[in-house]
Write a protein that holds these residues in place. Structure first.
Motif, short mmCIF file in Angstrom:
data_model
loop_
_atom_site.label_atom_id
_atom_site.label_comp_id
_atom_site.label_asym_id
_atom_site.label_seq_id
_atom_site.Cartn_x
_atom_site.Cartn_y
_atom_site.Cartn_z
N GLU A 198 0.81 -1.21 0.00
CA GLU A 198 0.00 0.00 0.00
C GLU A 198 0.85 1.27 0.00
O GLU A 198 0.50 2.26 -0.64
CB GLU A 198 -0.96 0.00 1.19
CG GLU A 198 -1.86 1.22 1.20
CD GLU A 198 -3.26 0.94 1.70
OE1 GLU A 198 -3.84 -0.08 1.28
OE2 GLU A 198 -3.76 1.72 2.50
N GLU A 199 1.98 1.23 0.70
CA GLU A 199 2.86 2.41 0.70
C GLU A 199 3.40 2.68 -0.71
O GLU A 199 3.50 3.83 -1.14
CB GLU A 199 4.01 2.22 1.69
CG GLU A 199 3.57 2.40 3.14
CD GLU A 199 4.62 1.98 4.16
OE1 GLU A 199 4.51 2.40 5.31
OE2 GLU A 199 5.55 1.21 3.80
N ARG B 263 0.51 4.28 -2.55
CA ARG B 263 0.28 5.65 -2.10
C ARG B 263 1.32 6.60 -2.69
O ARG B 263 1.01 7.71 -3.12
CB ARG B 263 0.36 5.75 -0.57
CG ARG B 263 -0.74 4.99 0.15
CD ARG B 263 -0.58 5.14 1.66
NE ARG B 263 -0.68 6.54 2.05
CZ ARG B 263 -1.82 7.18 2.24
NH1 ARG B 263 -2.96 6.52 2.13
NH2 ARG B 263 -1.84 8.44 2.54
N ARG C 32 -2.37 14.64 -3.29
CA ARG C 32 -2.86 13.79 -2.21
C ARG C 32 -3.33 12.46 -2.77
O ARG C 32 -3.75 12.36 -3.91
CB ARG C 32 -4.00 14.47 -1.46
CG ARG C 32 -3.55 15.72 -0.72
CD ARG C 32 -4.63 16.22 0.22
NE ARG C 32 -5.10 15.15 1.10
CZ ARG C 32 -6.39 14.95 1.38
NH1 ARG C 32 -7.30 15.73 0.86
NH2 ARG C 32 -6.74 13.99 2.19
N VAL C 33 -3.28 11.43 -1.90
CA VAL C 33 -3.74 10.11 -2.32
C VAL C 33 -5.25 10.04 -2.11
O VAL C 33 -5.75 10.34 -1.03
CB VAL C 33 -3.06 9.01 -1.49
CG1 VAL C 33 -3.55 7.65 -1.91
CG2 VAL C 33 -1.55 9.11 -1.65
N LEU D 47 -7.06 4.16 -4.75
CA LEU D 47 -6.58 2.91 -4.17
C LEU D 47 -7.58 1.79 -4.42
O LEU D 47 -7.21 0.68 -4.82
CB LEU D 47 -6.36 3.08 -2.66
CG LEU D 47 -5.01 3.64 -2.22
CD1 LEU D 47 -5.02 3.90 -0.72
CD2 LEU D 47 -3.88 2.67 -2.56
N ARG E 185 0.92 1.21 -9.28
CA ARG E 185 1.53 2.40 -8.69
C ARG E 185 1.60 3.52 -9.73
O ARG E 185 1.32 4.68 -9.43
CB ARG E 185 2.92 2.05 -8.19
CG ARG E 185 3.60 3.12 -7.41
CD ARG E 185 4.93 2.65 -6.87
NE ARG E 185 5.88 2.39 -7.95
CZ ARG E 185 7.08 1.86 -7.79
NH1 ARG E 185 7.48 1.50 -6.58
NH2 ARG E 185 7.88 1.66 -8.81
N ASP F 38 2.72 11.70 4.55
CA ASP F 38 3.13 11.62 3.15
C ASP F 38 4.59 12.02 3.00
O ASP F 38 5.35 11.42 2.23
CB ASP F 38 2.27 12.56 2.29
CG ASP F 38 0.83 12.06 2.18
OD1 ASP F 38 0.59 10.88 2.53
OD2 ASP F 38 -0.04 12.84 1.77
#
Ligand SMILES: Nc1ncnc2c1ncn2[C@@H]1O[C@H](COP(=O)(O)OP(=O)(O)O)[C@@H](O)[C@H]1O
Ligand SMILES: [Mg+2]
Lengths: 233, 292
Positions: A94-95, A98, A106-107, A112, A145, B164
């Motif tokens: 997930e990182e 993101r 911003r995510v 996702l 990604r 972030d």
């Protein structure tokens, strides 16, 4: 749409690209084929700004991006999945995803969710270290990604390398779906010419840094002489 | 019993000080794979800035904050100007460079501030806390030291885990090229890593100085232990730095309290060798060994 004009690049005394001109049409998959050492990776790296061209130009949707550094490209709509995939193994699945989304500031949770529904195997492994993924899962992760940045142009460097044929087919079908449904433009570098031509609309063949063929995928696949000389199937 | 408690408390405080120094080393190692040998004299410089302000009659905590900010600027400028050109070159270049900086900063401090011992006032009280009618060997200043290091650790972990910015910093540290392709401003992340490290380094300098005597070499005695703590912890993880620092702090305190202060360096070396033999990458590291 991506337009490349007379692009030349090299490494010191070695010239790896000699006046390459090509277009990747909007909403199409354009395959770049050629043997090992033909200059395919250099082409993608020069397009995305990882490598400096010595002359020529790169235009993305009408604006010149020839000298734009790689880190500014995602914001302009270009995502480059490098050779060897480039999973950041120390981060979780997930990182990694993101991180792709941060190019847009911003995510978004929706983004996702979309990636997890495109690649269900990733959904099950959200919070594990990316180092534990299989080759196929890693390929899904890096494509996912890249898509997190919502690119208009996706550059893929040998996504099929080291993957089982069944997985390659699965990943190529998925790309085809994205191109057909969302108008994504794909520049697909492959040594695996047979698989690439089966999914691509258009193909370019590179040899020693020069374009030796530029035609529809069907025409290239039907050209026995070209296949034997450059494509190895 | 009182001796045991006091020895343990002294170990805790000592461990926290090692931990602060080790944290700063870890931050730089994580982001640029460089061991910053110049960290101690950098902290000496920023501590002197605070000391001069205090001697001039400025508020104590203003001087404290200014020293931390000076660290931030010093770290950022160093990375941009001195370290950037050797990044990506063989590791030995950077090692020699930071050793060179060590000498430059240390002689700089001697020239600017002189070598005479000066008193640095304590953060808070320096009298032992009284419980009933016994006074135990921990002071309000010590509580501040412990609290400050724990707070630093918590903030760093939160930064790396939940923000972030922290994610971008980790990405830049792990794979510069890929991070760049994903739009991360890698150069800025490395600068930030050095800047943060120098702030934490300055904090360690202030914590050691407070309530004691300061001269340009006052950090020398803890430098070696700080490095050992960082290496024991695995050099990668902030939590590892703190655990390494505490392990070392407790052991050394008990050795000097119950055996002999002469044995301290030997025991520190023994702990280092034992940990590295059992876990070559340190306590808090992924399985693969470290490339030093
Ligand atoms: N980093 C490099 N340094 C020097 N030469 C390189 C480098 N990368 C590639 N080359 C050379 O450039 C040419 C093209 O390589 P590359 O773009 O990797 O081809 P392909 O991806 O088609 O296999 C080859 O002759 C290769 O040896
Ligand atoms: Mg290649």
């Amino acid at each position: 749409m991506l337009t490349i004009t007379e692009l030349t690049a090299g490494y010191g005394p070695i010239t790896a690209l000699r006046g390459v001109t090509l277009t990747a049409e909007q909403g199409r998959i354009t395959a770049v084929l050629g043997a090992n050492g033909a200059g395919k990776t250099t082409l993608l790296r020069t397009i995305s700004g990882l490598h400096r061209s010595t002359s020529g130009s790169v235009t993305l949707d009408g604006s010149t991006v020839t000298r734009v550094p790689a880190e500014k490209m995602p914001a302009l709509g270009m995502s480059h999945v490098p050779e060897g995939r480039g999973v950041i193994t120390e981060l979780t699945v997930e990182e990694n995803l993101r991180l792709g989304g941060l190019a847009r500031g911003r995510v978004k949770a929706d983004d996702l969710t979309r990636i997890y529904s495109l690649f269900p195997p990733l959904d099950e492994r959200r919070h594990v270290a990316a180092a534990t993924l299989s080759g196929g899962e890693r390929q899904m992760l890096v494509i996912g990604r890249a898509l997190m940045a919502r690119p208009t142009l996706l550059l893929l460097d040998e996504p099929s390398l080291g993957l089982a044929p069944r997985i390659v087919t699965q990943i190529f079908e998925l790309l085809k779906g994205l191109v057909d449904n969302e108008g994504l433009t794909v520049l697909l570098v492959e040594q695996n010419a047979r698989s690439a031509l089966s999914v691509a609309d258009h193909g370019i063949v590179l040899n020693l840094g020069q374009v030796v063929a530029d035609d529809s995928a069907a025409t290239l696949a039907a050209d026995d002489q070209l296949r034997h000389a450059y494509l190895g199937f | 019993m009182l001796q045991f408690t006091n020895t343990a408390l002294a170990g805790l405080v000592l461990g926290m000080i090692f931990a602060a120094f080790a944290l700063a080393l870890v931050l730089i190692w994580r982001s640029t794979r460089i061991l910053n040998f110049a960290q101690a004299p950098m902290a000496v410089l920023t501590t002197y800035i605070a000391l001069v302000m205090i001697e001039d009659g400025r508020p104590y905590w203003l001087a404290f904050v200014v020293a931390l900010l000076a660290g931030l600027v010093l770290g950022a400028v160093l990375e941009r100007v001195v370290i950037r050109p050797v990044e990506g070159k063989p590791d030995i270049n950077a090692v020699i460079l930071t050793l060179g900086l060590f000498i430059v900063f240390k002689s700089g401090a001697e020239v600017i501030f002189g070598t005479k011992l000066r008193t640095y006032p304590p953060t808070f009280g320096i009298r032992g806390i009284e419980i009933g009618d016994t006074t135990i060997g921990i002071t309000t200043s010590d509580f501040f030291t412990i609290g400050a290091v724990i707070a630093t650790l918590v903030l760093l972990v939160a930064l790396f885990r939940f923000t972030d910015l922290g994610l971008k910093m980790r990405a830049a540290a792990n794979n510069q090229e890929v991070a760049g392709l994903l739009g991360v401003k890698v150069g800025a992340m490395l600068t930030l890593g050095w800047a943060l490290a120098a702030v934490v380094g300055s904090l360690s300098g202030l914590l050691i100085a407070a309530g004691g005597l300061v001269q340009p070499s006052y950090m020398d005695s803890i430098v070696v232990f700080g490095f050992i703590a960082a290496v024991i912890g695995g050099l990668e993880s902030p939590a590892g730095a703190v655990v390494g620092g505490l392990l070392l702090g407790f052991s050394l305190s008990f050795v000097s309290g119950y055996l002999s202060a002469q044995l301290v360096a030997l025991v520190a070396l023994g702990i280092l060798m034992t940990v590295l033999t059992l876990r070559p990458g340190g306590l808090f590291t992924a399985t693969q060994g470290r490339r030093v």
